[in-house]
Write a protein that holds these residues in place. Structure first.
Motif, PDB file in Angstrom:
ATOM      1  N   ALA A   1       0.627  -1.049  -0.430  1.00 25.53           N
ATOM      2  CA  ALA A   1       0.085  -0.001   0.097  1.00 25.53           C
ATOM      3  C   ALA A   1       0.814   1.589   0.751  1.00 25.53           C
ATOM      4  CB  ALA A   1      -0.953  -0.210   1.185  1.00 25.53           C
ATOM      5  N   ALA A   2       0.813   1.985  -0.705  1.00 20.25           N
ATOM      6  CA  ALA A   2       1.574   3.416  -0.758  1.00 20.25           C
ATOM      7  C   ALA A   2       0.958   4.344   0.467  1.00 20.25           C
ATOM      8  CB  ALA A   2       0.708   4.493  -2.159  1.00 20.25           C
ATOM      9  N   GLU A   3       2.013   4.856   0.679  1.00 26.73           N
ATOM     10  CA  GLU A   3       1.363   5.843   1.834  1.00 26.73           C
ATOM     11  C   GLU A   3       0.533   6.774   1.916  1.00 26.73           C
ATOM     12  OE1 GLU A   3       4.071   9.223   5.098  1.00 26.73           O
ATOM     13  OE2 GLU A   3       4.171   7.714   2.975  1.00 26.73           O
ATOM     14  N   GLU A   4      -0.536   6.829   2.972  1.00 26.60           N
ATOM     15  CA  GLU A   4      -1.506   8.224   1.986  1.00 26.60           C
ATOM     16  C   GLU A   4      -1.590   9.580   3.166  1.00 26.60           C
ATOM     17  OE1 GLU A   4      -5.022   6.159   3.347  1.00 26.60           O
ATOM     18  OE2 GLU A   4      -4.801   4.448   1.214  1.00 26.60           O
ATOM     19  N   ILE A   5      -1.675  10.808   3.096  1.00 23.81           N
ATOM     20  CA  ILE A   5      -1.506  12.051   3.241  1.00 23.81           C
ATOM     21  C   ILE A   5      -2.124  12.750   2.875  1.00 23.81           C
ATOM     22  CG2 ILE A   5       1.157  12.000   3.896  1.00 23.81           C
ATOM     23  CD1 ILE A   5       1.430  14.159   1.555  1.00 23.81           C
TER      24      ILE A   5
ATOM     25  N   SER B   1       5.160   9.844  -7.675  1.00 24.66           N
ATOM     26  CA  SER B   1       6.544   9.699  -7.643  1.00 24.66           C
ATOM     27  C   SER B   1       7.094   8.696  -6.765  1.00 24.66           C
ATOM     28  CB  SER B   1       7.318  10.002  -8.901  1.00 24.66           C
ATOM     29  OG  SER B   1       7.961  11.627  -7.945  1.00 24.66           O
ATOM     30  N   GLN B   2       7.114   8.979  -5.615  1.00 22.79           N
ATOM     31  CA  GLN B   2       7.569   8.757  -4.382  1.00 22.79           C
ATOM     32  C   GLN B   2       6.715   7.478  -3.387  1.00 22.79           C
ATOM     33  OE1 GLN B   2      10.562   9.982  -3.694  1.00 22.79           O
ATOM     34  NE2 GLN B   2      10.450  10.806  -6.284  1.00 22.79           N
ATOM     35  N   GLU B   3       5.481   6.649  -4.418  1.00 23.22           N
ATOM     36  CA  GLU B   3       4.791   5.923  -3.744  1.00 23.22           C
ATOM     37  C   GLU B   3       4.472   6.661  -2.773  1.00 23.22           C
ATOM     38  OE1 GLU B   3       6.857   2.374  -3.397  1.00 23.22           O
ATOM     39  OE2 GLU B   3       7.207   1.509  -5.601  1.00 23.22           O
ATOM     40  N   ILE B   4       3.620   7.831  -3.038  1.00 19.62           N
ATOM     41  CA  ILE B   4       2.557   8.346  -1.496  1.00 19.62           C
ATOM     42  C   ILE B   4       1.834   8.914  -2.102  1.00 19.62           C
ATOM     43  CG2 ILE B   4       2.921  10.272   0.163  1.00 19.62           C
ATOM     44  CD1 ILE B   4       5.532  10.015   0.134  1.00 19.62           C
ATOM     45  N   GLU B   5       0.491   8.725  -1.238  1.00 17.80           N
ATOM     46  CA  GLU B   5      -1.609   9.062  -2.055  1.00 17.80           C
ATOM     47  C   GLU B   5      -1.322  10.359  -0.995  1.00 17.80           C
ATOM     48  OE1 GLU B   5      -5.677   7.444  -1.972  1.00 17.80           O
ATOM     49  OE2 GLU B   5      -3.775   6.064  -2.771  1.00 17.80           O
ATOM     50  N   VAL B   6      -1.654  11.473  -1.953  1.00 14.73           N
ATOM     51  CA  VAL B   6      -2.079  12.406  -1.397  1.00 14.73           C
ATOM     52  C   VAL B   6      -3.936  12.658  -1.409  1.00 14.73           C
ATOM     53  CG1 VAL B   6      -1.267  14.018  -3.050  1.00 14.73           C
ATOM     54  CG2 VAL B   6      -1.534  14.645  -0.591  1.00 14.73           C
ATOM     55  N   THR B   7      -4.751  13.407  -0.579  1.00 12.81           N
ATOM     56  CA  THR B   7      -5.714  13.575  -0.360  1.00 12.81           C
ATOM     57  C   THR B   7      -6.327  14.926  -0.409  1.00 12.81           C
ATOM     58  OG1 THR B   7      -6.963  10.930   0.313  1.00 12.81           O
ATOM     59  CG2 THR B   7      -8.483  12.535   0.433  1.00 12.81           C
ATOM     60  N   PHE B   8      -6.631  15.677  -1.387  1.00 11.34           N
ATOM     61  CA  PHE B   8      -6.936  16.866   0.040  1.00 11.34           C
ATOM     62  C   PHE B   8      -8.018  17.484   0.376  1.00 11.34           C
ATOM     63  CE2 PHE B   8      -4.019  17.054  -4.309  1.00 11.34           C
ATOM     64  CZ  PHE B   8      -3.124  18.393  -2.953  1.00 11.34           C
TER      65      PHE B   8
END
Length: 266
Positions: free
Chosen positions: A23-27, A70-77
């Motif tokens: 799983a990608a990290e989520e922020i 590209s850094q395997e991080i998923e961002v939610t706004f």
């Protein structure tokens, strides 16, 4: 061989049962409706742009999503009023805010990312009010009734220079005050203002003047100094932005939203 098969089977089951292996990290980052940088689809629906599941699109949104991906991080706004977001960054209640100018007033409580995008500050008036010159000194505003967006960089600039102003909570409101309420100058960001003027179909009623010695400025992410992992996540974003620059993808995203990159020769 029997025991080896059992071992491999158990290892495979452990990998499948572990929720964090693949799983990608989520922020979460916060933003507000600020076209064309950050656009809330609930305010301005789009059938062409890449709208995320969180309902946001825009140049900064797409750049940040791609950089973190590209850094395997998923961002939610998520959305909130600007002053509340700044307060929460200062208190360490949220990771960071988009789109945020890296100005000195925010430095005590913010780490600034590398530039995500760019904009130009302008003085906007009713058509032809300042004449035919393209640029004027900031001090010219001492003789006019000025408005700025509450909490934005322009407010800090005018305060620092002892120039009087009143505040508005939206670009649409500022445009309406210039046209109908005896206000003279709206000091704001050119690209976002042009977007709104086009939407309101009043572009031909305005003149935009550059400000002497105030060139383009960066938009970045302001990361809270009091939020755990903010330094690491800022570094990850900066690495992702470098990936986009090297691939040329970042300029394609700028062009998609009509943003000029001042670091690229035309």
């Amino acid at each position: 061989m029997k025991y080896r098969h059992s071992y491999l089977l158990c290892s495979g089951l452990l990998l499948l049962s572990s929720p964090s292996v693949y799983a990608a990290e989520e922020i979460v980052l916060y933003s507000m409706h600020f076209p064309p940088y950050s656009i809330d689809a609930r305010v301005a629906p789009s059938y062409e742009a890449d709208v995320g599941e969180d309902g946001f699109y825009g140049v900064d949104i797409e750049v940040i999503r791609a950089a973190y991906a590209s850094q395997e991080i998923e961002v939610t706004f998520k959305s909130a009023p600007w002053k509340r977001m700044m307060r929460d960054v200062k208190a360490g209640l949220i990771l960071g805010v988009v789109s945020c100018r890296p100005i000195s007033a925010r430095a005590p409580f913010s780490y600034f990312s590398d530039a995500v995008s760019y904009s130009t500050m302008v003085m906007a008036t009713q058509k032809g009010q300042f004449g035919d010159q393209n640029s004027y000194p900031l001090e010219k505003l001492n003789f006019y009734k000025n408005i700025v967006m509450a909490g934005w960089a322009q407010e800090h600039i005018l305060t620092r220079n002892n120039i009087s102003y009143t505040v508005v909570n939206g670009i649409n409101q500022g445009v309406s005050l210039i046209l109908h309420r005896n206000q003279d100058v709206f000091m704001t960001d050119k690209e976002s203002l042009l977007y709104v003027l086009d939407q309101m179909d009043v572009k031909d009623q305005f003149s935009l003047y550059n400000i002497d010695n105030i060139d383009y400025t960066d938009y970045s992410v302001c990361f809270s100094k009091r939020y755990e992992q903010s330094k690491r996540l800022r570094h990850a974003l900066n690495q992702g932005l470098q990936v986009l620059r090297e691939s040329g993808k970042i300029n394609a995203l700028y062009a998609k939203y009509g943003i000029t990159n001042p670091n690229v020769d035309s």
